[in-house]
Design a protein around this motif. Structure first.
Motif, PDB file in Angstrom:
ATOM      1  N   THR A  36       0.836  -1.205   0.000  1.00  0.00           N
ATOM      2  CA  THR A  36       0.000   0.000   0.000  1.00  0.00           C
ATOM      3  C   THR A  36       0.867   1.251   0.000  1.00  0.00           C
ATOM      4  N   LEU A  37       1.881   1.274   0.848  1.00  0.00           N
ATOM      5  CA  LEU A  37       2.758   2.446   0.930  1.00  0.00           C
ATOM      6  C   LEU A  37       3.540   2.647  -0.365  1.00  0.00           C
ATOM      7  N   ARG A  38       3.931   1.559  -1.018  1.00  0.00           N
ATOM      8  CA  ARG A  38       4.695   1.641  -2.265  1.00  0.00           C
ATOM      9  C   ARG A  38       3.890   2.337  -3.361  1.00  0.00           C
ATOM     10  N   LYS A  39       2.577   2.124  -3.385  1.00  0.00           N
ATOM     11  CA  LYS A  39       1.741   2.742  -4.415  1.00  0.00           C
ATOM     12  C   LYS A  39       1.812   4.265  -4.351  1.00  0.00           C
ATOM     13  N   VAL A  40       1.993   4.804  -3.160  1.00  0.00           N
ATOM     14  CA  VAL A  40       2.087   6.256  -2.997  1.00  0.00           C
ATOM     15  C   VAL A  40       3.517   6.741  -3.193  1.00  0.00           C
ATOM     16  N   THR A  41       4.482   6.046  -2.619  1.00  0.00           N
ATOM     17  CA  THR A  41       5.863   6.529  -2.635  1.00  0.00           C
ATOM     18  C   THR A  41       6.569   6.312  -3.970  1.00  0.00           C
ATOM     19  N   GLU A  42       6.209   5.285  -4.696  1.00  0.00           N
ATOM     20  CA  GLU A  42       6.924   4.943  -5.930  1.00  0.00           C
ATOM     21  C   GLU A  42       6.892   6.076  -6.957  1.00  0.00           C
ATOM     22  N   THR A  43       5.730   6.657  -7.170  1.00  0.00           N
ATOM     23  CA  THR A  43       5.638   7.746  -8.159  1.00  0.00           C
ATOM     24  C   THR A  43       6.401   8.982  -7.698  1.00  0.00           C
ATOM     25  N   LEU A  44       6.448   9.202  -6.383  1.00  0.00           N
ATOM     26  CA  LEU A  44       7.200  10.351  -5.876  1.00  0.00           C
ATOM     27  C   LEU A  44       8.701  10.148  -6.081  1.00  0.00           C
TER      28      LEU A  44
END
Length: 144
Positions: free
Chosen positions: A104-112
């Motif tokens: 779940t956290l990767r979905k937000v942080t990856e694009t950043l």
């Protein structure tokens, strides 16, 4: 043609959004609009399916990532709402709902991370250490 049921009126979706923004719950909205709670839920799901990422991710910006917890139905059914925002404009960049895990956290942080962010600030949750490179990752204390 005039529909008999209020849930088919053209402005019902905008009224649901308005009441949701005001903090009304499903049952409150159903009572105010005189429609069933099931109809309110199905309309919210249809509205949410059409939502797009609210703000483009700009290369080289600073971002904040955090998560909050709520539950669905019963308190034992906890879910995590993870979000990222651009702190200068206080604009929400991305929101993901799921379990409190790296997926779940990767979905937000990856694009950043892929946007060559200058800095990504998070709380001290250990999972962020594996998802965000040390050179751009900073942490903050709660309540500051």
């Amino acid at each position: 043609m005039e529909y008999r049921y209020k849930s088919y009126q053209s402005a019902i979706n905008s009224q649901i959004v308005l009441h949701t923004n005001e903090g009304c719950g499903i049952r409150s909205i159903a009572r105010i609009l005189n429609i069933s709670p099931t109809t309110v839920i199905s309309r919210i799901l249809k509205i949410s399916a059409g939502l797009k990422r609210p703000y483009p991710i700009v290369k080289g910006n600073c971002y904040e990532v955090d998560e909050l917890f709520t539950y669905v139905g019963q308190k034992k059914n906890r879910i995590c709402v993870c979000y990222s925002l651009e702190p200068k404009s206080e604009t929400i960049i991305d929101v993901v709902v799921g379990r409190r895990n790296k997926t779940t956290l990767r979905k937000v942080t990856e694009t950043l991370v892929l946007s060559d962010a200058q800095r990504i600030t998070t709380d001290k949750l250990n999972s962020y250490k594996d998802l965000i490179p040390n050179k751009i990752h900073s942490t903050k204390l709660r309540g500051i």
